[in-house]
Design a protein around this motif. Sequence first.
Motif, PDB file in Angstrom:
ATOM      1  N   THR A   1      46.576  40.415  11.092  1.00 44.43           N
ATOM      2  CA  THR A   1      47.316  41.457  10.385  1.00 44.43           C
ATOM      3  C   THR A   1      48.776  41.556  10.817  1.00 44.43           C
ATOM      4  OG1 THR A   1      46.502  43.105  11.982  1.00 44.43           O
ATOM      5  CG2 THR A   1      45.239  42.822   9.958  1.00 44.43           C
TER       6      THR A   1
ATOM      7  N   GLY B   1      49.204  36.591  10.536  1.00 44.50           N
ATOM      8  CA  GLY B   1      48.070  36.953   9.713  1.00 44.50           C
ATOM      9  C   GLY B   1      48.431  37.176   8.259  1.00 44.50           C
ATOM     10  N   LEU B   2      49.579  37.814   8.013  1.00 45.50           N
ATOM     11  CA  LEU B   2      50.008  38.027   6.631  1.00 45.50           C
ATOM     12  C   LEU B   2      50.111  36.704   5.887  1.00 45.50           C
ATOM     13  CD1 LEU B   2      51.194  39.640   4.260  1.00 45.50           C
ATOM     14  CD2 LEU B   2      53.427  39.481   5.388  1.00 45.50           C
TER      15      LEU B   2
ATOM     16  N   LEU C   1      46.482  34.971   5.534  1.00 49.58           N
ATOM     17  CA  LEU C   1      45.669  35.565   4.485  1.00 49.58           C
ATOM     18  C   LEU C   1      46.260  35.314   3.104  1.00 49.58           C
ATOM     19  CD1 LEU C   1      44.515  38.967   6.035  1.00 49.58           C
ATOM     20  CD2 LEU C   1      43.384  36.735   6.058  1.00 49.58           C
TER      21      LEU C   1
ATOM     22  N   VAL D   1      38.253  39.241   9.357  1.00 48.07           N
ATOM     23  CA  VAL D   1      39.441  39.457  10.180  1.00 48.07           C
ATOM     24  C   VAL D   1      39.203  40.616  11.142  1.00 48.07           C
ATOM     25  CG1 VAL D   1      41.889  40.075  10.141  1.00 48.07           C
ATOM     26  CG2 VAL D   1      40.951  38.570   8.373  1.00 48.07           C
TER      27      VAL D   1
ATOM     28  N   SER E   1      40.650  43.464  13.403  1.00 44.15           N
ATOM     29  CA  SER E   1      41.869  44.274  13.432  1.00 44.15           C
ATOM     30  C   SER E   1      41.575  45.607  14.096  1.00 44.15           C
ATOM     31  CB  SER E   1      42.391  44.512  12.009  1.00 44.15           C
ATOM     32  OG  SER E   1      43.433  45.463  11.989  1.00 44.15           O
TER      33      SER E   1
ATOM     34  N   PRO F   1      42.205  48.165  10.329  1.00 39.56           N
ATOM     35  CA  PRO F   1      42.212  47.502   9.014  1.00 39.56           C
ATOM     36  C   PRO F   1      42.793  48.361   7.904  1.00 39.56           C
ATOM     37  CG  PRO F   1      40.095  47.206  10.107  1.00 39.56           C
ATOM     38  CD  PRO F   1      40.856  48.215  10.906  1.00 39.56           C
TER      39      PRO F   1
ATOM     40  N   PHE G   1      46.567  48.138   7.656  1.00 41.40           N
ATOM     41  CA  PHE G   1      47.022  46.878   7.076  1.00 41.40           C
ATOM     42  C   PHE G   1      46.794  46.865   5.565  1.00 41.40           C
ATOM     43  CE2 PHE G   1      46.060  42.537   5.646  1.00 41.40           C
ATOM     44  CZ  PHE G   1      47.243  41.897   5.977  1.00 41.40           C
ATOM     45  N   LEU G   2      45.627  47.289   5.121  1.00 39.08           N
ATOM     46  CA  LEU G   2      45.328  47.272   3.686  1.00 39.08           C
ATOM     47  C   LEU G   2      46.182  48.271   2.923  1.00 39.08           C
ATOM     48  CD1 LEU G   2      41.456  46.873   3.856  1.00 39.08           C
ATOM     49  CD2 LEU G   2      43.122  45.168   3.087  1.00 39.08           C
TER      50      LEU G   2
ATOM     51  N   ARG H   1      49.241  48.882   3.629  1.00 40.14           N
ATOM     52  CA  ARG H   1      50.543  48.225   3.530  1.00 40.14           C
ATOM     53  C   ARG H   1      50.486  47.021   2.599  1.00 40.14           C
ATOM     54  NH1 ARG H   1      55.933  48.086   3.311  1.00 40.14           N
ATOM     55  NH2 ARG H   1      56.875  46.333   4.402  1.00 40.14           N
ATOM     56  N   HIS H   2      49.322  46.343   2.526  1.00 40.75           N
ATOM     57  CA  HIS H   2      49.198  45.094   1.760  1.00 40.75           C
ATOM     58  C   HIS H   2      48.030  45.201   0.778  1.00 40.75           C
ATOM     59  CE1 HIS H   2      52.161  43.139   4.311  1.00 40.75           C
ATOM     60  NE2 HIS H   2      51.540  43.641   5.349  1.00 40.75           N
TER      61      HIS H   2
ATOM     62  N   PHE I   1      36.892  42.864   6.831  1.00 41.23           N
ATOM     63  CA  PHE I   1      37.531  43.228   8.089  1.00 41.23           C
ATOM     64  C   PHE I   1      36.492  43.822   9.022  1.00 41.23           C
ATOM     65  CE2 PHE I   1      41.079  42.978   5.250  1.00 41.23           C
ATOM     66  CZ  PHE I   1      42.144  42.560   6.038  1.00 41.23           C
TER      67      PHE I   1
END
Length: 348
Positions: A39, A43-44, A47, A64, A66, A69, A72-73, A75-76, A87
């Motif tokens: 992440t 990682g970005l 993935l 993954v 993390s 999680p 991260f999700l 944000r992405h 995750f």
Amino acid sequence: MSAITPAQIALLDGSLAAVLPRVTLGGLAGRRLFITGGTGFFGLWLLSALRALNAQGLGLHACVLSRDPGRFLGRHPQFAGQPWLQFTAGDVRDFQAPPGCFDALIHAATETSMAVHAQPQRMLEDIVLGTRRVLAFAREAGIQRSLLVSSGAVYGRQPADWTHQPDESPLACNPLLPSSAYGEGKRVMELLGAICQQDHGVASVVARCFAFAGPGLPLDAHFAIGNFLRDALQGTHITVQGDGTPERSYLYGADLALWLLKLLQDGDAGQSYNVGSDLALSIADLAYQVRDLVAPGLAVQVLQPSPPDAGPPQRYVPAIHRARALGCAPWTPLDEAIRLSAAYWRAG
């Protein structure tokens, strides 16, 4: 932190589309991967590469690890609800094993913030204890192949008369310096992988990573290229903290992701590979290149003058013969990496 925009996602996807034809990764089709460090910047891009490969029908699955999680999700969002991706929450030192078996491992988890570098014992313990836990999980989960993401820091200071650090370099960092905690930790990580390969048959490939550029690299950390981009995007003068003479090289994030997957697929077990660009430039030249591409006319301030008897520059530049033999190369030019990075942050 808010979610990245569709324009930013499109830029990541476009970067990968430009280099995907450069490498063949059919040997990973249908594999189940367990990924630590999935992440951050590495990682970005990893993935994003898996997402692109699955769009082509490769049928990869990834789990993954993390600590957060959801963050991260959030944000992405391009990774939310993906059927090939799951995750598991936890710390690399003591995580609970997710269910099921896996085919391969990418162990890239390392905290690289300046705060952690200021605590060398914590840095060392995180790397060593995290690797022990990950390799124990690899044995439990039936993993047959691992890629351990190490660092060029394992070599210590590059000799003044070497323009490039060779893959086969016998050099090592100085264990008497607390500042060597990161490099020494990575050396122990590599050793633990070799022991696991010998005792348990988990093939271990080592990626010794150098310096990188691209979307997702922090603009407020200890990465010179990120700081230069921040200054240029803000329209303030670009500050070079030292005398600007050290030499570095930068591999773009999309290239990095495909290199790592290629090493996982085809790297020789028990072998290390330098990962990075072999095209060097000075930190001062980098500052001016960022200025010219992102904010022409902006002032560049070098804080320390270079002494007249300074001698050869300090270098951190890899030779990449082993990676090139597998078909890897710095496909994305640095000027393009800088332009794409600026476009990514402007689209946010």
